[in-house]
Design a protein around this motif. Sequence first.
Motif, mmCIF file in Angstrom:
data_model
loop_
_atom_site.group_PDB
_atom_site.id
_atom_site.type_symbol
_atom_site.label_atom_id
_atom_site.label_comp_id
_atom_site.label_asym_id
_atom_site.label_seq_id
_atom_site.Cartn_x
_atom_site.Cartn_y
_atom_site.Cartn_z
ATOM 1 N N CYS A 54 16.692 -0.441 55.359
ATOM 2 C CA CYS A 54 15.869 -0.832 56.501
ATOM 3 C C CYS A 54 15.835 -2.350 56.635
ATOM 4 O O CYS A 54 15.987 -2.896 57.738
ATOM 5 C CB CYS A 54 14.461 -0.275 56.342
ATOM 6 S SG CYS A 54 13.358 -0.688 57.708
ATOM 7 N N GLU A 57 19.008 -3.742 58.118
ATOM 8 C CA GLU A 57 19.105 -3.493 59.556
ATOM 9 C C GLU A 57 18.225 -4.457 60.349
ATOM 10 O O GLU A 57 18.611 -4.958 61.406
ATOM 11 C CB GLU A 57 18.701 -2.053 59.871
ATOM 12 C CG GLU A 57 19.778 -1.023 59.589
ATOM 13 C CD GLU A 57 19.471 0.301 60.266
ATOM 14 O OE1 GLU A 57 19.210 0.295 61.492
ATOM 15 O OE2 GLU A 57 19.486 1.331 59.570
ATOM 16 N N ASN A 93 10.835 -1.105 66.237
ATOM 17 C CA ASN A 93 10.327 0.245 66.002
ATOM 18 C C ASN A 93 11.447 1.272 65.896
ATOM 19 O O ASN A 93 11.360 2.219 65.104
ATOM 20 C CB ASN A 93 9.355 0.641 67.120
ATOM 21 C CG ASN A 93 8.022 -0.069 67.001
ATOM 22 O OD1 ASN A 93 7.673 -0.577 65.941
ATOM 23 N ND2 ASN A 93 7.270 -0.106 68.087
ATOM 24 N N GLN A 94 12.484 1.099 66.689
ATOM 25 C CA GLN A 94 13.615 2.027 66.634
ATOM 26 C C GLN A 94 14.270 2.025 65.253
ATOM 27 O O GLN A 94 14.798 3.039 64.804
ATOM 28 C CB GLN A 94 14.642 1.670 67.709
ATOM 29 C CG GLN A 94 14.193 2.002 69.118
ATOM 30 C CD GLN A 94 15.136 1.482 70.179
ATOM 31 O OE1 GLN A 94 15.934 0.559 69.928
ATOM 32 N NE2 GLN A 94 15.086 2.051 71.361
ATOM 33 N N ILE A 95 14.225 0.885 64.603
ATOM 34 C CA ILE A 95 14.787 0.789 63.249
ATOM 35 C C ILE A 95 13.830 1.378 62.220
ATOM 36 O O ILE A 95 14.177 2.293 61.470
ATOM 37 C CB ILE A 95 15.096 -0.677 62.887
ATOM 38 C CG1 ILE A 95 16.172 -1.248 63.811
ATOM 39 C CG2 ILE A 95 15.537 -0.789 61.421
ATOM 40 C CD1 ILE A 95 16.388 -2.749 63.669
ATOM 41 N N HIS A 97 10.949 3.115 62.341
ATOM 42 C CA HIS A 97 10.323 4.428 62.439
ATOM 43 C C HIS A 97 11.165 5.521 61.803
ATOM 44 O O HIS A 97 10.626 6.501 61.270
ATOM 45 C CB HIS A 97 10.022 4.763 63.906
ATOM 46 C CG HIS A 97 8.841 4.026 64.447
ATOM 47 N ND1 HIS A 97 8.570 3.907 65.794
ATOM 48 C CD2 HIS A 97 7.846 3.347 63.813
ATOM 49 C CE1 HIS A 97 7.468 3.198 65.956
ATOM 50 N NE2 HIS A 97 7.023 2.840 64.782
ATOM 51 N N ARG A 98 12.480 5.375 61.841
ATOM 52 C CA ARG A 98 13.340 6.376 61.193
ATOM 53 C C ARG A 98 13.043 6.446 59.701
ATOM 54 O O ARG A 98 12.919 7.530 59.124
ATOM 55 C CB ARG A 98 14.819 6.029 61.389
ATOM 56 C CG ARG A 98 15.288 5.997 62.811
ATOM 57 C CD ARG A 98 16.815 6.086 62.879
ATOM 58 N NE ARG A 98 17.499 5.246 61.918
ATOM 59 C CZ ARG A 98 17.827 3.973 62.106
ATOM 60 N NH1 ARG A 98 17.496 3.373 63.248
ATOM 61 N NH2 ARG A 98 18.484 3.293 61.194
ATOM 62 N N TYR A 99 12.937 5.282 59.076
ATOM 63 C CA TYR A 99 12.701 5.228 57.636
ATOM 64 C C TYR A 99 11.283 5.673 57.295
ATOM 65 O O TYR A 99 11.057 6.358 56.291
ATOM 66 C CB TYR A 99 12.948 3.805 57.124
ATOM 67 C CG TYR A 99 14.392 3.385 57.219
ATOM 68 C CD1 TYR A 99 15.304 3.732 56.222
ATOM 69 C CD2 TYR A 99 14.849 2.660 58.314
ATOM 70 C CE1 TYR A 99 16.642 3.347 56.318
ATOM 71 C CE2 TYR A 99 16.190 2.281 58.413
ATOM 72 C CZ TYR A 99 17.073 2.628 57.415
ATOM 73 O OH TYR A 99 18.401 2.258 57.513
ATOM 74 N N MET A 101 9.389 7.812 59.015
ATOM 75 C CA MET A 101 9.282 9.262 59.180
ATOM 76 C C MET A 101 9.936 10.006 58.019
ATOM 77 O O MET A 101 9.434 11.045 57.569
ATOM 78 C CB MET A 101 9.917 9.695 60.505
ATOM 79 C CG MET A 101 9.020 9.477 61.714
ATOM 80 S SD MET A 101 7.404 10.288 61.559
ATOM 81 C CE MET A 101 7.881 12.008 61.319
ATOM 82 N N GLU A 102 11.032 9.474 57.525
ATOM 83 C CA GLU A 102 11.694 10.114 56.384
ATOM 84 C C GLU A 102 10.761 10.130 55.167
ATOM 85 O O GLU A 102 10.622 11.150 54.486
ATOM 86 C CB GLU A 102 12.986 9.366 56.042
ATOM 87 C CG GLU A 102 13.752 9.969 54.878
ATOM 88 C CD GLU A 102 15.024 9.197 54.559
ATOM 89 O OE1 GLU A 102 15.653 9.516 53.535
ATOM 90 O OE2 GLU A 102 15.376 8.279 55.326
ATOM 91 N N GLN A 105 7.764 12.595 55.730
ATOM 92 C CA GLN A 105 8.144 13.994 55.539
ATOM 93 C C GLN A 105 8.329 14.332 54.062
ATOM 94 O O GLN A 105 7.981 15.434 53.617
ATOM 95 C CB GLN A 105 9.412 14.294 56.340
ATOM 96 C CG GLN A 105 9.147 14.306 57.845
ATOM 97 C CD GLN A 105 10.413 14.331 58.674
ATOM 98 O OE1 GLN A 105 11.479 13.910 58.239
ATOM 99 N NE2 GLN A 105 10.304 14.825 59.896
ATOM 100 N N ALA A 129 5.969 6.615 66.720
ATOM 101 C CA ALA A 129 6.960 7.108 65.751
ATOM 102 C C ALA A 129 7.299 8.578 65.959
ATOM 103 O O ALA A 129 8.222 9.098 65.332
ATOM 104 C CB ALA A 129 6.442 6.899 64.327
#
Length: 207
Positions: A54, A57, A93-95, A97-99, A101-102, A105, A129
Motif C-alpha cells: 500500500c 502505491e 481512497n481507491q488505493i 480502501h482495498r487494503y 477492506m482486506e 474481512q 470503502a
Amino acid sequence: MEKQSVKKVGKIVGLTGGIGAGKSYAALLFVQHGFALIDADEISRNIYQKGGECTLEVIECFGRAILDNEGNIDRKALAAIVFQDREKLIRLNQIVHRYIMERIQQRVAALKEQGKAYILLDAPQLFEAGADRICDCVVSVIAPESLRLKRVIHRDGVSAEQAAARMRMQYEDAFFTAHSDYIIYNDEKNDLAEQVNQICREIMEEQ
C-alpha cells in the motif's frame, strides 16, 4: 421435540459519522456492552508500513514529498494534500480502501471463528470503502458542526481552515441520516450513553 435456539455468531454493526462527531467514545460504550471491536483507523495506520504494498502505491501516486526523514509516509503531509483536492482524495481512497477492506474481512473471519456474537466495525469511511455492505446494520454519530470543528482543531493540532477543509470532504449529516439504521445525536440535548444503551438493547433483542 423442543426446538433448540441457535445463537447467531458474528453480527456486524457498522459505526460511522463525520470527523469529530464522537465515534470513539460511542465505540467504547459498544465494547462495554460486549461488542468485539474492529478499528478501521488502526488498520489504516498499519497499512502504511515502510516498504509495504500500500505504501509503495501511495508513493507512486503522490511522490516522495509525502515521506518524512526516515522514509515513512508523513500522514499529516499527505492529509494536507488530499483534503484540499477532492480528486486526489478519491485517488488515495481507491488505493487504501482495498487494503483496509482486506484486513477488515480477515479480522471479521477471525472473530467469527472465535464465536463472537457481536462485532463493531468502527469505520469513519464506512460508506466510502463499501464496508457498509458487509454490515447487518449501520449506526451513525452526528454532532453540530461548530462542536466538531473545535474537536478536530484540538485533537489533530490543525488550523480552523484545515479542520473545515477536512469536514467539507465528508458526507453531510443528511447522508448519514438517510443511509443508517440508527442515528446517535452527540449534542447537549441528548445523552450519548443512553442512546447507545437503547441501540444495543434493540440489536441484541433481534437474536
